[in-house]
Write a protein that holds these residues in place. Sequence first.
Motif, PDB file in Angstrom:
ATOM      1  N   VAL A  32       0.863  -1.293  -0.167  1.00 21.85           N
ATOM      2  CA  VAL A  32       0.037  -0.074   0.056  1.00 21.85           C
ATOM      3  C   VAL A  32       0.714   1.324  -0.201  1.00 21.85           C
ATOM      4  CG1 VAL A  32      -1.826   1.328   1.283  1.00 21.85           C
ATOM      5  CG2 VAL A  32      -1.706  -1.177   1.225  1.00 21.85           C
ATOM      6  N   SER A  33       0.615   2.357  -0.518  1.00 18.52           N
ATOM      7  CA  SER A  33       1.120   3.527  -0.598  1.00 18.52           C
ATOM      8  C   SER A  33       1.365   3.875   1.040  1.00 18.52           C
ATOM      9  CB  SER A  33       0.182   4.533  -1.086  1.00 18.52           C
ATOM     10  OG  SER A  33       0.725   6.099  -0.900  1.00 18.52           O
ATOM     11  N   ARG A  34       2.932   4.453   0.838  1.00 19.99           N
ATOM     12  CA  ARG A  34       3.461   4.866   2.218  1.00 19.99           C
ATOM     13  C   ARG A  34       2.433   6.060   2.788  1.00 19.99           C
ATOM     14  NH1 ARG A  34       9.357   3.838   3.533  1.00 19.99           N
ATOM     15  NH2 ARG A  34       9.650   1.925   2.243  1.00 19.99           N
ATOM     16  N   TRP A  35       2.073   6.931   2.054  1.00 23.09           N
ATOM     17  CA  TRP A  35       1.241   8.204   2.630  1.00 23.09           C
ATOM     18  C   TRP A  35      -0.075   7.439   3.182  1.00 23.09           C
ATOM     19  CZ3 TRP A  35       3.260  12.138   3.582  1.00 23.09           C
ATOM     20  CH2 TRP A  35       4.565  12.818   2.795  1.00 23.09           C
ATOM     21  N   LEU A  36      -0.692   6.619   2.436  1.00 23.96           N
ATOM     22  CA  LEU A  36      -1.859   5.853   2.882  1.00 23.96           C
ATOM     23  C   LEU A  36      -1.608   5.317   4.466  1.00 23.96           C
ATOM     24  CD1 LEU A  36      -5.014   5.428   2.583  1.00 23.96           C
ATOM     25  CD2 LEU A  36      -4.066   3.081   1.502  1.00 23.96           C
ATOM     26  N   VAL A  37      -0.452   4.653   4.488  1.00 23.93           N
ATOM     27  CA  VAL A  37      -0.166   4.044   5.941  1.00 23.93           C
ATOM     28  C   VAL A  37       0.060   4.990   6.843  1.00 23.93           C
ATOM     29  CG1 VAL A  37       1.794   2.603   6.846  1.00 23.93           C
ATOM     30  CG2 VAL A  37       0.822   1.984   4.832  1.00 23.93           C
ATOM     31  N   ILE A  38       0.684   6.266   6.446  1.00 21.19           N
ATOM     32  CA  ILE A  38       1.312   7.185   7.511  1.00 21.19           C
ATOM     33  C   ILE A  38      -0.193   7.785   7.821  1.00 21.19           C
ATOM     34  CG2 ILE A  38       2.227   9.670   7.619  1.00 21.19           C
ATOM     35  CD1 ILE A  38       4.471   8.381   5.823  1.00 21.19           C
ATOM     36  N   PHE A  39      -0.952   8.143   6.820  1.00 18.42           N
ATOM     37  CA  PHE A  39      -2.368   8.707   7.310  1.00 18.42           C
ATOM     38  C   PHE A  39      -3.009   7.750   8.245  1.00 18.42           C
ATOM     39  CE2 PHE A  39      -6.878   9.306   6.298  1.00 18.42           C
ATOM     40  CZ  PHE A  39      -6.897  10.897   6.724  1.00 18.42           C
ATOM     41  N   GLY A  40      -3.219   6.418   7.912  1.00 21.80           N
ATOM     42  CA  GLY A  40      -4.016   5.485   8.656  1.00 21.80           C
ATOM     43  C   GLY A  40      -3.249   5.362  10.068  1.00 21.80           C
ATOM     44  N   GLY A  41      -1.849   5.412   9.865  1.00 19.26           N
ATOM     45  CA  GLY A  41      -1.178   5.172  11.295  1.00 19.26           C
ATOM     46  C   GLY A  41      -1.387   6.526  12.162  1.00 19.26           C
ATOM     47  N   THR A  42      -1.480   7.467  11.398  1.00 24.16           N
ATOM     48  CA  THR A  42      -1.760   8.845  12.222  1.00 24.16           C
ATOM     49  C   THR A  42      -3.042   8.770  12.881  1.00 24.16           C
ATOM     50  OG1 THR A  42      -0.235  10.178  10.844  1.00 24.16           O
ATOM     51  CG2 THR A  42      -1.797  11.339  12.328  1.00 24.16           C
ATOM     52  N   GLY A  43      -4.211   8.337  12.002  1.00 28.13           N
ATOM     53  CA  GLY A  43      -5.484   7.936  12.738  1.00 28.13           C
ATOM     54  C   GLY A  43      -5.425   7.297  13.864  1.00 28.13           C
ATOM     55  N   ALA A  44      -4.757   5.977  13.759  1.00 28.54           N
ATOM     56  CA  ALA A  44      -4.810   4.973  14.736  1.00 28.54           C
ATOM     57  C   ALA A  44      -4.148   5.596  16.195  1.00 28.54           C
ATOM     58  CB  ALA A  44      -4.084   3.840  14.350  1.00 28.54           C
ATOM     59  N   ILE A  45      -3.037   6.383  15.871  1.00 28.66           N
ATOM     60  CA  ILE A  45      -2.479   7.002  17.135  1.00 28.66           C
ATOM     61  C   ILE A  45      -3.313   7.986  17.669  1.00 28.66           C
ATOM     62  CG2 ILE A  45      -0.741   8.284  17.757  1.00 28.66           C
ATOM     63  CD1 ILE A  45       1.187   6.956  15.934  1.00 28.66           C
ATOM     64  N   ALA A  46      -4.230   8.673  16.880  1.00 22.49           N
ATOM     65  CA  ALA A  46      -5.086   9.818  17.383  1.00 22.49           C
ATOM     66  C   ALA A  46      -6.093   9.202  18.144  1.00 22.49           C
ATOM     67  CB  ALA A  46      -5.552  10.554  16.047  1.00 22.49           C
ATOM     68  N   ILE A  47      -7.087   8.152  17.394  1.00 21.93           N
ATOM     69  CA  ILE A  47      -7.829   7.231  18.210  1.00 21.93           C
ATOM     70  C   ILE A  47      -7.211   6.687  19.507  1.00 21.93           C
ATOM     71  CG2 ILE A  47      -9.129   5.159  18.071  1.00 21.93           C
ATOM     72  CD1 ILE A  47      -9.736   5.743  15.159  1.00 21.93           C
ATOM     73  N   PHE A  48      -6.142   6.042  19.361  1.00 23.80           N
ATOM     74  CA  PHE A  48      -5.382   5.500  20.989  1.00 23.80           C
ATOM     75  C   PHE A  48      -5.422   6.727  21.576  1.00 23.80           C
ATOM     76  CE2 PHE A  48      -1.804   3.943  23.001  1.00 23.80           C
ATOM     77  CZ  PHE A  48      -2.422   3.055  23.700  1.00 23.80           C
ATOM     78  N   GLY A  49      -5.043   7.767  21.389  1.00 22.05           N
ATOM     79  CA  GLY A  49      -4.802   8.921  22.318  1.00 22.05           C
ATOM     80  C   GLY A  49      -6.247   9.384  22.874  1.00 22.05           C
ATOM     81  N   LEU A  50      -7.378   9.295  22.078  1.00 19.90           N
ATOM     82  CA  LEU A  50      -8.513   9.795  22.408  1.00 19.90           C
ATOM     83  C   LEU A  50      -9.199   8.713  23.496  1.00 19.90           C
ATOM     84  CD1 LEU A  50     -10.347  11.092  19.023  1.00 19.90           C
ATOM     85  CD2 LEU A  50      -9.620  12.207  21.304  1.00 19.90           C
TER      86      LEU A  50
END
Length: 193
Positions: A32-50
């Motif tokens: 998968v595109s690295r940008w998609l992984v970075i975007f998804g990873g940032t979202g996962a970290i944000a959800i985890f932080g919430l």
Amino acid sequence: IDLYTTSSRGGFLGLGAIVLYAIIVALFRSNVSRWLVIFGGTGAIAIFGLLIAANNRLRSLISGLLTSFANPTQGSGELLFRTIAADVGWRMGLDHWLFGAGAGSAIMLYQQYRPQWAGREAEILFQLHSTPMHLWAELGIGAVITFVVLLVAIASLFIKLHRSRSWQAHPQDQAIAYGLFGSLLGYGMLAIT
């Protein structure tokens, strides 16, 4: 849901390690595109932080950590509790370094090794809240050596799998192996606490 409702700090630490591990694996091994992984990873970290911010027990742990770093003389209850347990386990292991104090002995010997500086904190304890420390206290140097040997064996297996051409040719085997190693990482983080 179970992890969130029980407010398991060790469980959240393990989940955080798995999230970071998954992001790293996806960055280096995914098609998968690295940008998609970075975007998804940032979202996962944000959800985890919430999830952490919405949980009062985890919020109090973080505020206790910040207070402890700002003023080390004022101990937080949870951190002080774990510090006392680690001190007991360390001293118990030092006194019985070869074979340990015996399986199940941490509960029985806790009061003998409980430090005076603990005051009224952690007067009763049923576990040392750290698997490595508990193994050191109850089983001695043999448990530590076994633990280190197992870590080296797991790391060497991980490296050998990455060098194996037959493993690289089967994406399903890779997914299973990465899942198993991620589970070990998460459980390892939980076991520390």
